[in-house]
Design a protein around this motif. Structure first.
Motif, PDB file in Angstrom:
ATOM      1  N   THR A 168     -25.162 -27.708   2.536  1.00 42.41           N
ATOM      2  CA  THR A 168     -25.937 -27.762   3.825  1.00 42.41           C
ATOM      3  C   THR A 168     -27.352 -27.461   3.273  1.00 42.41           C
ATOM      4  O   THR A 168     -27.494 -26.793   2.150  1.00 42.41           O
ATOM      5  CB  THR A 168     -25.773 -26.625   4.698  1.00 42.41           C
ATOM      6  OG1 THR A 168     -25.667 -25.457   4.355  1.00 42.41           O
ATOM      7  CG2 THR A 168     -24.357 -26.945   5.437  1.00 42.41           C
ATOM      8  N   ALA A 169     -28.298 -28.086   3.879  1.00 45.30           N
ATOM      9  CA  ALA A 169     -29.537 -27.828   3.822  1.00 45.30           C
ATOM     10  C   ALA A 169     -29.972 -26.186   3.865  1.00 45.30           C
ATOM     11  O   ALA A 169     -29.157 -25.565   4.520  1.00 45.30           O
ATOM     12  CB  ALA A 169     -30.568 -28.531   4.670  1.00 45.30           C
ATOM     13  N   LEU A 170     -30.872 -25.729   3.411  1.00 43.47           N
ATOM     14  CA  LEU A 170     -31.056 -24.205   3.478  1.00 43.47           C
ATOM     15  C   LEU A 170     -31.945 -23.466   4.518  1.00 43.47           C
ATOM     16  O   LEU A 170     -31.918 -22.457   4.849  1.00 43.47           O
ATOM     17  CB  LEU A 170     -31.265 -23.502   2.083  1.00 43.47           C
ATOM     18  CG  LEU A 170     -30.309 -23.462   0.935  1.00 43.47           C
ATOM     19  CD1 LEU A 170     -30.927 -22.877  -0.178  1.00 43.47           C
ATOM     20  CD2 LEU A 170     -29.219 -23.140   1.239  1.00 43.47           C
ATOM     21  N   GLY A 171     -32.540 -24.787   5.333  1.00 41.76           N
ATOM     22  CA  GLY A 171     -33.498 -24.313   6.247  1.00 41.76           C
ATOM     23  C   GLY A 171     -33.221 -25.535   7.254  1.00 41.76           C
ATOM     24  O   GLY A 171     -32.566 -26.216   7.323  1.00 41.76           O
ATOM     25  N   GLY A 172     -34.241 -25.358   8.460  1.00 45.14           N
ATOM     26  CA  GLY A 172     -34.109 -26.224   9.631  1.00 45.14           C
ATOM     27  C   GLY A 172     -32.986 -26.319  10.346  1.00 45.14           C
ATOM     28  O   GLY A 172     -32.384 -25.297  10.611  1.00 45.14           O
ATOM     29  N   ARG A 173     -32.507 -27.713  10.687  1.00 40.37           N
ATOM     30  CA  ARG A 173     -31.613 -27.739  11.567  1.00 40.37           C
ATOM     31  C   ARG A 173     -30.194 -27.051  11.282  1.00 40.37           C
ATOM     32  O   ARG A 173     -29.347 -26.930  12.116  1.00 40.37           O
ATOM     33  CB  ARG A 173     -31.323 -29.250  11.828  1.00 40.37           C
ATOM     34  CG  ARG A 173     -32.455 -29.875  13.010  1.00 40.37           C
ATOM     35  CD  ARG A 173     -31.583 -30.982  13.601  1.00 40.37           C
ATOM     36  NE  ARG A 173     -31.093 -31.956  12.771  1.00 40.37           N
ATOM     37  CZ  ARG A 173     -31.679 -33.052  12.235  1.00 40.37           C
ATOM     38  NH1 ARG A 173     -32.847 -33.489  12.605  1.00 40.37           N
ATOM     39  NH2 ARG A 173     -31.178 -33.974  11.360  1.00 40.37           N
ATOM     40  N   PHE A 175     -29.250 -24.552  10.020  1.00 38.35           N
ATOM     41  CA  PHE A 175     -29.135 -23.193  10.412  1.00 38.35           C
ATOM     42  C   PHE A 175     -29.486 -23.079  11.844  1.00 38.35           C
ATOM     43  O   PHE A 175     -29.620 -21.692  12.351  1.00 38.35           O
ATOM     44  CB  PHE A 175     -29.725 -22.220   9.620  1.00 38.35           C
ATOM     45  CG  PHE A 175     -28.992 -21.954   8.303  1.00 38.35           C
ATOM     46  CD1 PHE A 175     -28.038 -20.756   8.126  1.00 38.35           C
ATOM     47  CD2 PHE A 175     -29.116 -22.890   7.033  1.00 38.35           C
ATOM     48  CE1 PHE A 175     -27.624 -20.736   7.024  1.00 38.35           C
ATOM     49  CE2 PHE A 175     -28.316 -22.576   6.021  1.00 38.35           C
ATOM     50  CZ  PHE A 175     -27.711 -21.376   6.033  1.00 38.35           C
ATOM     51  N   ALA A 176     -29.981 -23.806  12.644  1.00 41.01           N
ATOM     52  CA  ALA A 176     -30.006 -23.731  14.062  1.00 41.01           C
ATOM     53  C   ALA A 176     -28.655 -23.657  14.730  1.00 41.01           C
ATOM     54  O   ALA A 176     -28.662 -24.496  15.782  1.00 41.01           O
ATOM     55  CB  ALA A 176     -30.981 -24.728  14.801  1.00 41.01           C
ATOM     56  N   VAL A 177     -27.890 -22.584  14.467  1.00 43.99           N
ATOM     57  CA  VAL A 177     -26.663 -22.563  15.168  1.00 43.99           C
ATOM     58  C   VAL A 177     -26.446 -21.103  15.504  1.00 43.99           C
ATOM     59  O   VAL A 177     -27.296 -20.210  14.912  1.00 43.99           O
ATOM     60  CB  VAL A 177     -25.502 -23.071  14.027  1.00 43.99           C
ATOM     61  CG1 VAL A 177     -25.546 -24.597  14.192  1.00 43.99           C
ATOM     62  CG2 VAL A 177     -25.620 -22.203  12.741  1.00 43.99           C
ATOM     63  N   SER A 178     -25.373 -20.837  16.031  1.00 42.95           N
ATOM     64  CA  SER A 178     -25.218 -19.287  16.300  1.00 42.95           C
ATOM     65  C   SER A 178     -24.982 -18.341  15.201  1.00 42.95           C
ATOM     66  O   SER A 178     -24.748 -18.987  13.929  1.00 42.95           O
ATOM     67  CB  SER A 178     -23.746 -19.189  17.052  1.00 42.95           C
ATOM     68  OG  SER A 178     -22.846 -19.257  16.260  1.00 42.95           O
ATOM     69  N   GLU A 179     -25.260 -17.189  15.272  1.00 39.53           N
ATOM     70  CA  GLU A 179     -25.295 -16.115  13.976  1.00 39.53           C
ATOM     71  C   GLU A 179     -24.043 -16.302  13.301  1.00 39.53           C
ATOM     72  O   GLU A 179     -23.919 -16.331  11.985  1.00 39.53           O
ATOM     73  CB  GLU A 179     -25.674 -14.881  14.524  1.00 39.53           C
ATOM     74  CG  GLU A 179     -26.664 -14.031  13.622  1.00 39.53           C
ATOM     75  CD  GLU A 179     -27.235 -12.898  14.246  1.00 39.53           C
ATOM     76  OE1 GLU A 179     -27.019 -11.712  14.112  1.00 39.53           O
ATOM     77  OE2 GLU A 179     -28.253 -13.414  15.055  1.00 39.53           O
ATOM     78  N   GLU A 184     -21.140 -18.273   8.543  1.00 42.83           N
ATOM     79  CA  GLU A 184     -19.827 -19.111   7.886  1.00 42.83           C
ATOM     80  C   GLU A 184     -20.587 -20.189   6.923  1.00 42.83           C
ATOM     81  O   GLU A 184     -20.179 -20.259   5.897  1.00 42.83           O
ATOM     82  CB  GLU A 184     -19.408 -19.930   9.076  1.00 42.83           C
ATOM     83  CG  GLU A 184     -18.087 -20.397   8.901  1.00 42.83           C
ATOM     84  CD  GLU A 184     -17.438 -21.166  10.019  1.00 42.83           C
ATOM     85  OE1 GLU A 184     -17.406 -22.300  10.298  1.00 42.83           O
ATOM     86  OE2 GLU A 184     -17.329 -20.545  11.079  1.00 42.83           O
ATOM     87  N   ILE A 185     -21.986 -20.642   7.175  1.00 42.29           N
ATOM     88  CA  ILE A 185     -22.637 -21.692   6.439  1.00 42.29           C
ATOM     89  C   ILE A 185     -23.067 -20.951   4.993  1.00 42.29           C
ATOM     90  O   ILE A 185     -22.859 -21.512   4.155  1.00 42.29           O
ATOM     91  CB  ILE A 185     -23.782 -22.305   6.923  1.00 42.29           C
ATOM     92  CG1 ILE A 185     -23.220 -23.117   8.311  1.00 42.29           C
ATOM     93  CG2 ILE A 185     -24.540 -23.154   6.126  1.00 42.29           C
ATOM     94  CD1 ILE A 185     -24.378 -23.522   9.179  1.00 42.29           C
ATOM     95  N   ASN A 189     -21.921 -21.845   1.187  1.00 44.20           N
ATOM     96  CA  ASN A 189     -22.776 -21.912   0.055  1.00 44.20           C
ATOM     97  C   ASN A 189     -22.721 -21.236  -1.122  1.00 44.20           C
ATOM     98  O   ASN A 189     -22.750 -21.507  -2.306  1.00 44.20           O
ATOM     99  CB  ASN A 189     -24.321 -21.747   0.704  1.00 44.20           C
ATOM    100  CG  ASN A 189     -24.964 -23.258   1.176  1.00 44.20           C
ATOM    101  OD1 ASN A 189     -25.222 -23.997   0.432  1.00 44.20           O
ATOM    102  ND2 ASN A 189     -25.031 -23.131   2.580  1.00 44.20           N
ATOM    103  N   VAL A 190     -22.285 -19.787  -0.751  1.00 42.17           N
ATOM    104  CA  VAL A 190     -22.046 -18.866  -1.773  1.00 42.17           C
ATOM    105  C   VAL A 190     -21.012 -19.155  -2.642  1.00 42.17           C
ATOM    106  O   VAL A 190     -21.012 -19.185  -3.905  1.00 42.17           O
ATOM    107  CB  VAL A 190     -21.888 -17.467  -1.168  1.00 42.17           C
ATOM    108  CG1 VAL A 190     -21.401 -16.416  -2.594  1.00 42.17           C
ATOM    109  CG2 VAL A 190     -23.254 -16.779  -0.743  1.00 42.17           C
TER     110      VAL A 190
END
Length: 205
Positions: A168-173, A175-179, A184-185, A189-190
């Motif tokens: 996923t992208a590391l910023g923006g939309r 990560f515009a999700v619940s904590e 999870e994302i 990535n890790v």
């Protein structure tokens, strides 16, 4: 953590990053008046095994650098990923599919022209970092950029021994999700970085 960017500027001609610095200078020369942020000299051309491919320079690059020490959410996440994967930054190098700073208010997606403009620079970047064995494409645009790259140069990155990972992208939309979802994302990535490290035989810190 406060970063002394002037100190970093003084390191841009060091052998571990000099060719990439030169590439950024050349790209700015080709588009007069444009800015291509330099790559943070913590990275190393000879040691680089993983390319962290983002879409275009973010707000934090006002520092003059593409760096996980920048002041923006994507940079902070990159730092978290490096720490959680126990990845020494010299084994990874960030790059942007469109390396120039875009005008404020540009649509978040890259245009076909912007992707096309980024192809040659990326090819030169890979020639410099000749030991790369993985490219982690952050965001849809970074992935479609790599597809375009392979089509344009009739070369499969896989045939050059490079594995492409979609993240996923590391910023923006993204990560515009619940904590919980953000966690999870981040974990996903890790895991991708850990897999790329294992393939490249990189030791954890």
């Amino acid at each position: 953590m406060t970063v002394d960017w002037d100190e970093k500027k003084a390191l841009l001609q060091e052998p571990n990053i000099a060719q990439v610095t030169q590439l950024c200078d050349d790209l700015m020369e080709k588009k007069p008046g444009s800015t291509v942020p330099y790559i943070d000299p913590v990275h190393d051309e000879d040691e680089c095994r993983i390319v962290s491919l983002q879409v275009s320079p973010g707000k934090g690059t006002e520092s003059g650098f593409v760096s996980h020490n920048n002041d923006d959410e994507a940079a902070r996440r990159a730092t978290q990923i490096y720490e959680l994967a126990e990845l020494d930054p010299r084994y990874v190098m960030p790059w942007n599919a469109y390396p120039w700073v875009r005008e404020t208010g540009s649509p978040s997606a890259l245009s076909v022209q912007e992707k096309t403009d980024g192809l040659r620079p990326f090819r030169q970047f890979l020639k410099i970092n000749s030991r790369v064995s993985a490219i982690i494409a952050h965001g849809t645009d970074a992935s479609t950029f790599l597809t375009l790259y392979e089509k344009t140069y009739h070369s499969s990155l896989k045939n050059s021994g490079i594995k492409i990972y979609k993240a996923t992208a590391l910023g923006g939309r993204a990560f515009a999700v619940s904590e919980a979802k953000q966690e999870e994302i981040l974990t996903r990535n890790v895991d991708i970085y850990k897999d790329a490290m294992q393939r490249a035989g990189i030791q954890h810190l």
